[in-house]
Write a protein that holds these residues in place. Sequence first.
Motif, PDB file in Angstrom:
ATOM      1  N   LEU A  69       0.839  -1.195   0.000  1.00  0.00           N
ATOM      2  CA  LEU A  69       0.000   0.000   0.000  1.00  0.00           C
ATOM      3  C   LEU A  69       0.873   1.244   0.000  1.00  0.00           C
ATOM      4  CD1 LEU A  69      -2.847   1.237   0.256  1.00  0.00           C
ATOM      5  CD2 LEU A  69      -2.535   1.151   2.734  1.00  0.00           C
ATOM      6  N   LEU A  70       0.729   2.081  -1.033  1.00  0.00           N
ATOM      7  CA  LEU A  70       1.499   3.313  -1.123  1.00  0.00           C
ATOM      8  C   LEU A  70       0.651   4.547  -0.883  1.00  0.00           C
ATOM      9  CD1 LEU A  70       3.814   2.621  -4.187  1.00  0.00           C
ATOM     10  CD2 LEU A  70       4.361   2.435  -1.764  1.00  0.00           C
ATOM     11  N   SER A  71      -0.661   4.434  -1.071  1.00  0.00           N
ATOM     12  CA  SER A  71      -1.542   5.561  -0.801  1.00  0.00           C
ATOM     13  C   SER A  71      -2.987   5.084  -0.800  1.00  0.00           C
ATOM     14  CB  SER A  71      -1.370   6.675  -1.835  1.00  0.00           C
ATOM     15  OG  SER A  71      -1.874   6.280  -3.091  1.00  0.00           O
ATOM     16  N   TYR A  72      -3.854   5.894  -0.227  1.00  0.00           N
ATOM     17  CA  TYR A  72      -5.282   5.668  -0.299  1.00  0.00           C
ATOM     18  C   TYR A  72      -5.977   7.019  -0.304  1.00  0.00           C
ATOM     19  CZ  TYR A  72      -5.133   6.309   4.786  1.00  0.00           C
ATOM     20  OH  TYR A  72      -4.913   6.808   6.041  1.00  0.00           O
ATOM     21  N   SER A  73      -7.225   7.036  -0.733  1.00  0.00           N
ATOM     22  CA  SER A  73      -8.025   8.255  -0.763  1.00  0.00           C
ATOM     23  C   SER A  73      -9.235   8.074   0.142  1.00  0.00           C
ATOM     24  CB  SER A  73      -8.497   8.552  -2.188  1.00  0.00           C
ATOM     25  OG  SER A  73      -7.391   8.762  -3.030  1.00  0.00           O
ATOM     26  N   ILE A  74      -9.572   9.138   0.869  1.00  0.00           N
ATOM     27  CA  ILE A  74     -10.700   9.094   1.797  1.00  0.00           C
ATOM     28  C   ILE A  74     -11.385  10.454   1.831  1.00  0.00           C
ATOM     29  CG2 ILE A  74      -9.724   7.325   3.313  1.00  0.00           C
ATOM     30  CD1 ILE A  74      -8.844   9.580   5.196  1.00  0.00           C
ATOM     31  N   PRO A  75     -12.618  10.489   2.305  1.00  0.00           N
ATOM     32  CA  PRO A  75     -13.246  11.806   2.526  1.00  0.00           C
ATOM     33  C   PRO A  75     -12.525  12.524   3.666  1.00  0.00           C
ATOM     34  CG  PRO A  75     -14.885  10.043   2.518  1.00  0.00           C
ATOM     35  CD  PRO A  75     -13.541   9.389   2.532  1.00  0.00           C
ATOM     36  N   LYS A  76     -12.481  13.851   3.590  1.00  0.00           N
ATOM     37  CA  LYS A  76     -11.924  14.621   4.698  1.00  0.00           C
ATOM     38  C   LYS A  76     -12.764  14.367   5.931  1.00  0.00           C
ATOM     39  CE  LYS A  76     -11.615  18.852   2.975  1.00  0.00           C
ATOM     40  NZ  LYS A  76     -11.197  20.224   2.704  1.00  0.00           N
ATOM     41  N   GLY A  77     -12.136  14.402   7.082  1.00  0.00           N
ATOM     42  CA  GLY A  77     -12.870  14.206   8.322  1.00  0.00           C
ATOM     43  C   GLY A  77     -13.751  15.398   8.645  1.00  0.00           C
ATOM     44  N   VAL A  78     -14.556  15.227   9.655  1.00  0.00           N
ATOM     45  CA  VAL A  78     -15.502  16.253  10.063  1.00  0.00           C
ATOM     46  C   VAL A  78     -14.942  17.042  11.240  1.00  0.00           C
ATOM     47  CG1 VAL A  78     -17.813  16.638  10.990  1.00  0.00           C
ATOM     48  CG2 VAL A  78     -17.432  14.827   9.312  1.00  0.00           C
ATOM     49  N   ILE A  79     -15.005  18.374  11.140  1.00  0.00           N
ATOM     50  CA  ILE A  79     -14.653  19.238  12.260  1.00  0.00           C
ATOM     51  C   ILE A  79     -15.864  20.106  12.540  1.00  0.00           C
ATOM     52  CG2 ILE A  79     -13.133  21.059  13.113  1.00  0.00           C
ATOM     53  CD1 ILE A  79     -11.005  20.050  11.164  1.00  0.00           C
TER      54      ILE A  79
END
Length: 196
Positions: A131-141
């Motif tokens: 695994l070199l990278s992954y994409s995710i939604p930004k977290g919630v603040i």
Amino acid sequence: MILKIDNNGGAWCPKHMVSRNLNEYLQLDLQKMHVVTAIKTQGRFGKGQGREYTEAYVIEYWRPGFSKWKRWKNTRDNEILSGNTNTYSEVENVLQPIIFASKIRIYPYSQYDRTVCLRAEIIGCEWDEGLLSYSIPKGVIRGMEVDLSDRTYDGEEEGDRLVGGLGQLVDGQKGADNFRIDIHGFGKGEYSDYHE
């Protein structure tokens, strides 16, 4: 430069005095991807006559897929690591978050101009998970109460997503059912200990 060994003076020394400018660095090529969990440093031995050591330093890292070097910082956005107070004692900085890298640069840092020297060891192991990278939604603040963002992600922001990097999806810790409680002093909703 290996710790506890005195070869050719026993350390790497930048050509010029160092300060806050971060111009010169010691680059370590790990040849393959590694999980780096800590860095140990020492000053110049110089057959017992060495007087130079690095009081603080900053690290940058690189891995396949990066277009530029990334500056390491902890979850509180601090990028300066404490170094040595003499030439002979080893100082170990455990990295939180850990680094996935194939190359590391150590930039000696000082509040004022000074001559420094450095010996360093990287603590970690080879990363063969692929695994070199992954994409995710930004977290919630949400205000001061809720911060569910991943402050360890080292990729880029594209709209409402984080892409092209790695972070800390889980930290191996089970928090309280009430995520608003600050456990271990990391902030509400943020648990940043990494355990292998």
